[in-house]
Write a protein that holds these residues in place. Structure first.
Motif, PDB file in Angstrom:
ATOM      1  N   VAL A 117       0.861  -1.180   0.000  1.00  9.46           N
ATOM      2  CA  VAL A 117       0.000   0.000   0.000  1.00  9.46           C
ATOM      3  C   VAL A 117       0.898   1.231   0.000  1.00  9.46           C
ATOM      4  N   ALA A 118       0.864   1.978  -1.088  1.00  2.67           N
ATOM      5  CA  ALA A 118       1.701   3.167  -1.225  1.00  2.67           C
ATOM      6  C   ALA A 118       1.091   4.344  -0.463  1.00  2.67           C
ATOM      7  N   PRO A 119       1.923   5.220   0.061  1.00  5.68           N
ATOM      8  CA  PRO A 119       1.384   6.437   0.676  1.00  5.68           C
ATOM      9  C   PRO A 119       0.491   7.166  -0.325  1.00  5.68           C
ATOM     10  N   GLY A 120      -0.666   7.618   0.151  1.00  4.03           N
ATOM     11  CA  GLY A 120      -1.626   8.301  -0.714  1.00  4.03           C
ATOM     12  C   GLY A 120      -2.601   7.382  -1.418  1.00  4.03           C
ATOM     13  N   ALA A 121      -2.388   6.062  -1.332  1.00  8.99           N
ATOM     14  CA  ALA A 121      -3.308   5.115  -1.978  1.00  8.99           C
ATOM     15  C   ALA A 121      -4.686   5.230  -1.333  1.00  8.99           C
ATOM     16  N   ARG A 122      -5.698   5.127  -2.169  1.00  9.35           N
ATOM     17  CA  ARG A 122      -7.076   5.141  -1.687  1.00  9.35           C
ATOM     18  C   ARG A 122      -7.483   3.692  -1.442  1.00  9.35           C
ATOM     19  N   VAL A 123      -7.794   3.357  -0.183  1.00  9.40           N
ATOM     20  CA  VAL A 123      -8.097   1.975   0.170  1.00  9.40           C
ATOM     21  C   VAL A 123      -9.511   1.840   0.706  1.00  9.40           C
ATOM     22  N   PHE A 124     -10.118   0.720   0.370  1.00 14.66           N
ATOM     23  CA  PHE A 124     -11.434   0.349   0.874  1.00 14.66           C
ATOM     24  C   PHE A 124     -11.236  -0.919   1.689  1.00 14.66           C
ATOM     25  N   VAL A 125     -11.597  -0.873   2.968  1.00 15.88           N
ATOM     26  CA  VAL A 125     -11.366  -1.979   3.893  1.00 15.88           C
ATOM     27  C   VAL A 125     -12.621  -2.842   3.966  1.00 15.88           C
ATOM     28  N   VAL A 126     -12.438  -4.163   3.935  1.00 11.06           N
ATOM     29  CA  VAL A 126     -13.551  -5.113   3.958  1.00 11.06           C
ATOM     30  C   VAL A 126     -13.339  -6.127   5.076  1.00 11.06           C
ATOM     31  N   ASP A 127     -14.419  -6.413   5.801  1.00 14.84           N
ATOM     32  CA  ASP A 127     -14.426  -7.509   6.771  1.00 14.84           C
ATOM     33  C   ASP A 127     -15.808  -8.151   6.733  1.00 14.84           C
TER      34      ASP A 127
END
Length: 179
Positions: A117-127
């Motif tokens: 995960v690069a700095p500034g990456a837009r992430v969507f977390v799933v559980d």
């Protein structure tokens, strides 16, 4: 269990596959077992498609150990992104960062694999399930520590009476089902 009023009608089938397991893992706890929904191809496709509609322009989907991995991988395929696992401590050969958090019975640590995960990456977390929110909040904080922009948290089932949503602060929470 309630289906989100904006959700697809196919989610009613998913509801029927989720098992209530009383007194697990300890007396007085009602465990919601989503494993039968994951084992059903039609239900898994519905869950994946519904969750994949939520991350918007996320660069990567992040799955929280362990059933969150399964959902995140399926969501990432449908959404056209990559997938990254957030693991329990000691499971990764190279670690970008870790976050320790409190549980009702002690502490736990989550780790992010290096170079994913690069700095500034837009992430969507799933559980799979959002309960008290400790694990979800730790995963989101770990990603923020790495410089990622957590654009949302998606879950199959939110146990609303346990307050997990509040622990995520301003992060948008999307639950397909609530109980």
């Amino acid at each position: 269990m309630k289906v989100d009023i904006n959700a697809e009608p196919e989610l009613t089938r998913v509801v029927g596959l989720i098992r209530d397991v009383p007194d697990y893992p300890s007396p007085g706890v009602l465990f919601r077992d989503v494993t039968p929904a994951l084992a059903d191809a039609e239900a898994l496709a519905t869950i994946s498609t519904e969750l994949a509609s939520l991350p918007g322009d996320a660069d990567v989907v992040v799955g929280v150990e362990a059933r969150g991995f399964l959902l995140a991988a399926a969501v990432a395929i449908v959404a056209g992104t990559g997938v990254v696992p957030v693991r329990k401590a000691g499971k990764l050969p190279r670690v970008a960062g870790s976050r320790t958090y409190d549980l009702e019975y002690g502490t736990a640590t989550l780790e992010l694999p290096a170079d994913t995960v690069a700095p500034g990456a837009r992430v969507f977390v799933v559980d799979d399930v959002l309960a008290t929110g400790g694990t979800a909040a730790a995963a989101c904080a770990l990603l923020a520590d790495a410089g990622a922009d957590v654009v949302g948290f998606g879950t199959l089932l939110e146990l609303t009476g346990l307050g997990g949503r509040e622990r995520l602060g301003a992060i948008p929470v999307h639950a397909l089902l609530t109980a």
